[in-house]
Write a protein that holds these residues in place. Structure first.
Motif, PDB file in Angstrom:
ATOM      1  N   GLU A 216       0.834  -1.212   0.000  1.00 54.87           N
ATOM      2  CA  GLU A 216       0.000   0.000   0.000  1.00 54.87           C
ATOM      3  C   GLU A 216       0.869   1.263   0.000  1.00 54.87           C
ATOM      4  OE1 GLU A 216      -2.699  -0.463   3.263  1.00 54.87           O
ATOM      5  OE2 GLU A 216      -3.600  -2.236   2.310  1.00 54.87           O
ATOM      6  N   LYS A 217       1.933   1.228   0.818  1.00 58.16           N
ATOM      7  CA  LYS A 217       2.825   2.393   0.881  1.00 58.16           C
ATOM      8  C   LYS A 217       3.510   2.639  -0.472  1.00 58.16           C
ATOM      9  CE  LYS A 217       3.845   3.153   5.731  1.00 58.16           C
ATOM     10  NZ  LYS A 217       3.322   2.107   6.602  1.00 58.16           N
TER      11      LYS A 217
ATOM     12  N   GLN B  90       2.052   2.468  -3.294  1.00 51.36           N
ATOM     13  CA  GLN B  90       1.110   3.322  -4.041  1.00 51.36           C
ATOM     14  C   GLN B  90       1.245   4.785  -3.601  1.00 51.36           C
ATOM     15  OE1 GLN B  90      -0.625   2.311  -6.687  1.00 51.36           O
ATOM     16  NE2 GLN B  90       0.197   0.242  -6.382  1.00 51.36           N
ATOM     17  N   GLU B  91       1.502   4.965  -2.274  1.00 53.39           N
ATOM     18  CA  GLU B  91       1.719   6.331  -1.769  1.00 53.39           C
ATOM     19  C   GLU B  91       2.982   6.935  -2.382  1.00 53.39           C
ATOM     20  OE1 GLU B  91       1.797   6.303   2.545  1.00 53.39           O
ATOM     21  OE2 GLU B  91       0.016   5.000   2.609  1.00 53.39           O
TER      22      GLU B  91
ATOM     23  N   LYS C 169       2.292   8.155  -5.761  1.00 56.00           N
ATOM     24  CA  LYS C 169       1.561   9.434  -5.676  1.00 56.00           C
ATOM     25  C   LYS C 169       2.543  10.583  -5.388  1.00 56.00           C
ATOM     26  CE  LYS C 169      -2.470  11.795  -4.806  1.00 56.00           C
ATOM     27  NZ  LYS C 169      -1.881  13.118  -4.984  1.00 56.00           N
TER      28      LYS C 169
ATOM     29  N   ALA D  25       9.487   2.676  -0.663  1.00 52.94           N
ATOM     30  CA  ALA D  25       8.539   2.795   0.453  1.00 52.94           C
ATOM     31  C   ALA D  25       9.174   2.287   1.753  1.00 52.94           C
ATOM     32  CB  ALA D  25       7.270   2.011   0.140  1.00 52.94           C
TER      33      ALA D  25
END
Length: 551
Positions: A247-248, A250-251, A254, A301
């Motif tokens: 998930e991180k 994906q951050e 971004k 990440a």
């Protein structure tokens, strides 16, 4: 400066002779650099700085001799006083700030048996962690598992096609290895490729059924790895993995987009331009066309997360040199993102091991190598006439065998590839781990036979023989060797030091008998051998070797 250091001790005693304050003398006493292979004292006294404008050669020689004798006396007191901290308490380290280090090492891929390729990362990372810890730094050992990515799409599809739940429980990694081989044969087929992509996408989307299967693979893998690490004497403070950062990651994508660093290709993949002229001559792919993350995205990440969590002074990655380009790109992207702490990140790379075969042929699994080295060592110990009745021969063979593997691995520069040889590794004479263990066990048996020497009863003046002085002078050098290894993170300096110490101790053991000598002489010699064994044990433990007391 460290209180009680041998330099301080010499300065205190010389100050009585010279009628000068000890503080004036400490600065004048320095160790001779380790690289100078000369048969002289292992430190020097700057006479000129002690007695300005003095032209008295006699005084200089006399002082040098006095200082040499004082140092040889002081070193034994220092070894016994500092115990396991001998060398690391030296004033050589007084200017070195205590830091926090995060070390990522070993990092095998789950659902695969522990591969021999991960042995070097494991023992090198363990050595660096041991050394930093001994020198008073705070250390966090992280095992960053390869537990995510497209290969799990393939393995998941493979298990759905060829898997057996009973076999998965009884011998998980062997069974998953067999499944992987089968599905890889089928992977040329476009339909299989599509199924694997779908499976991985479901994983990224948190599909319960696929996640449950993946979690079983991960849990079984860690259980099996823990057993291997136990045999290697290695532990971790944190088991992490790529999956933690799905998930991180994906951050991170971004963030890259917000900073204007993420570009899309015509195929829809996400790239970062690393070229100096920004002409796309050097790019790094950070996103697949379907939006899923890649290995490097998860690494970005992980680095950011670790720095936030641990606020460490240094972050060290221990992997083979084939990943050098990957880490260059990782550090470049972090720098572009504005993370200045990337300057404190370091990739410690190492070469490949060639020619590791067991009696059954080419080997790829670490467990086979550990079993082989143990059985060969057991055989050698059984056939040796000197072998005593050992309480647990299997465990001793395991420890001696591991020492053989580690010393052969650590003798050269880590960045070099090397050819593994069983015969060379397992020799009981020569520059091997077996010889280190043998020397330690022999010196330990002296203590068992004669009891421990009490330093208060020892007259160091009894140690006049050249073989005794060689050992004493070598003991003085230990702090410098630790310092060199702490600077370049190469274990070879310590290995070379310990092998020389063992050879010097072996010669002294022959020429300086304890039994049958006058009590005062016997006690002094016993003290010398005890100090040598203590420093030998300290150094071996730093390298990840457990010293044995019998073999």
């Amino acid at each position: 400066m460290a209180a009680g250091s041998w330099r301080r001790s010499i300065a205190a005693q010389l100050s009585k002779v010279l009628d000068l304050p000890p503080e004036n003398l400490i600065k004048s006493i320095s160790a001779v650099p380790v690289s100078k292979k000369r048969h002289v004292a292992d430190f020097q006294l700057s006479i000129a700085s002690v007695i300005e404008n003095s032209s008295s050669d006699c005084l200089a020689q006399d002082l040098h001799l006095q200082a040499q004798k004082l140092a040889e006396r002081a070193v034994l007191q220092q070894v016994f006083k500092d115990g396991s901290e001998y060398g690391v308490k030296s004033e050589i380290f007084s200017a070195v700030p205590r830091q926090k280090a995060v070390i990522e090492f070993s990092s095998p891929n789950i659902a695969k048996r522990f591969h021999i390729g991960h042995l070097r990362s494991t023992i090198v990372g363990n050595f660096i962690a041991n050394l930093k810890l001994a020198l008073g730094h705070e250390v966090v050992r992280i095992n960053y598992l390869g537990d995510w990515g497209m290969q799990f799409g393939l393995l998941g599809v493979g298990f759905q096609s060829f898997g057996n739940k009973e076999k998965l429980k009884s011998s998980p990694l062997q069974h998953l290895f067999e499944v992987y081989v089968q599905i890889n044969k089928a992977a040329e087929d476009e339909n299989t490729k599509k199924l694997a992509k779908d499976f991985f996408r479901k994983l990224e989307e948190h599909d319960e059924e696929t996640l449950s299967l993946w979690k079983q693979f991960r849990d079984f893998s860690i259980e099996e790895y823990v057993q291997i690490y136990k045999r290697l004497g290695v532990h971790f403070d944190e088991y992490s993995g790529e999956s933690h950062y799905r998930e991180k990651a994906q951050e991170v994508l971004k963030m890259l987009e917000d900073k204007g660093l993420l570009q899309k290709t015509t195929k829809g993949t996400g790239i970062v331009d690393l070229s100096e002229k920004k002409d796309l001559s050097s790019v790094c792919t950070v996103m697949r066309s379907d939006g899923t993350s890649l290995y490097i995205t998860r690494d970005l990440a992980a680095a950011i997360d670790r720095m936030n969590k641990h606020s460490c002074d240094t972050m060290i990655y221990v992997t083979d040199k084939s990943q050098s380009h990957h880490f260059q790109q990782l550090f470049q992207i972090l720098k572009l993102m504005g993370y200045d702490w990337v300057e404190r990140c370091q990739h410690v790379s190492f070469g490949l091991v060639q020619g590791m075969k067991t009696r059954r042929g080419e080997v790829i699994f670490l467990e086979d190598v550990l079993n082989e080295v143990r059985s060969r060592m057991l055989q050698n110990m059984t056939s040796a006439k000197t072998t005593k009745e050992i309480q647990d021969p299997m465990e001793t063979a395991e420890k001696v065998g591991l020492a053989a593997l580690i010393i052969q691995d650590f003798r050269g520069l880590l960045s070099s590839d090397y050819q593994f040889s069983w015969d060379r590794a397992l020799q009981s004479r020569g520059d091997t781990g077996v010889f280190l263990q043998y020397t330690h066990a022999r010196l330990h048996s002296l203590e068992r036979t004669h009891g421990n020497a009490q330093l208060t009863d020892v007259n160091v003046a009894c140690l006049q023989e050249p073989d005794a002085i060689s050992v004493l002078q070598h003991l003085l050098r230990y702090d410098e060797v630790l310092y060199r290894s702490s600077q370049d993170l190469q274990p070879k300096h310590i290995v070379s030091y310990l092998l020389t110490l063992s050879h010097l101790a072996a010669v002294a053991h022959k020429t300086l008998p304890v039994r049958g000598s006058a009590p005062e002489v016997a006690q002094a010699r016993l003290c010398l051998f005890q100090a040598a064994r203590s420093v030998l044990a300290n150094g071996m433990k730093l390298l990840g070797i457990t010293p044995v007391t019998q073999m």
